[in-house]
Design an enzyme around this catalytic site. Structure first.
Site: not given
Ligand code: PNS
Length: 160
Positions: A18, A42, A95, A132
């Site tokens: 990040h 989440k 990514r 994360s």
């Protein structure tokens, strides 16, 4: 006219990936608003205020430019925030193909909703596997997350 871009995410917690994307975005736009948004899909580790604080500490730690601010948003759509502050661009880090597949529908919906464009920045290769969720899992099982997160986050997660 100043070009404002929003870098939104859960940041639960912020990772070195990040920070890399935020720093590079800061070189492309006049103002960067890093926005901590609750993702109902989440289950969260950290309260929103803690994520904001760790982001602020991590931005200082990485010596990122002063055109970056951090805030949170919990009252509606991401594009509502963009409209409120006059941001025309959302920046997302990518990514690989899984991220492209996840981000593309959101980018299209956000453009349809409010003409806000999404710019994808490719992650630096050394961060391509950092997430994360991986950090949360390693930390919860007592592992060392320091290669993946800013020092402030590693120190916070080490606290008993
Ligand atoms: O880091 P994340 O969890 O992948 O971030 C996703 C996030 C929070 C940016 C996304 O879920 C979001 O934009 N939520 C805000 C609600 C919204 O505007 N939804 C419509 C856009 S598709």
């Amino acid at each position: 006219m100043s070009r404002i871009a929003v870098v939104p995410g859960s940041f639960d917690p912020v990772t070195l990936g990040h920070i890399d994307v935020i720093g590079r975005a800061a070189g492309l736009f006049d103002e960067i608003h890093v926005l901590v948004v609750h993702n109902p899909g989440k289950s969260a580790l950290l309260p929103i205020a803690q994520r904001v604080s760790l982001l602020e500490q991590s931005i200082v730690e990485a010596n990122l430019p002063s055109n970056i601010s951090v805030t949170s948003w919990s009252v509606g759509l991401l594009v509502d925030y963009c409209t409120e502050v006059g941001a025309s661009v959302i920046v997302k880090g990518i990514r690989g193909q899984v991220d492209v597949a996840y981000e593309t529908p959101m980018a299209i919906v956000n453009r349809n909703l409010a003409k806000v464009e999404t710019v994808f920045l490719l992650t630096s290769p050394e961060n391509a596997y950092v997430s994360s969720s991986l950090v949360r899992q390693v930390a919860s099982l007592g592992g060392d997350v320091s290669p993946y997160v800013p020092k402030a986050v590693a120190a916070f997660l080490r606290k008993p």
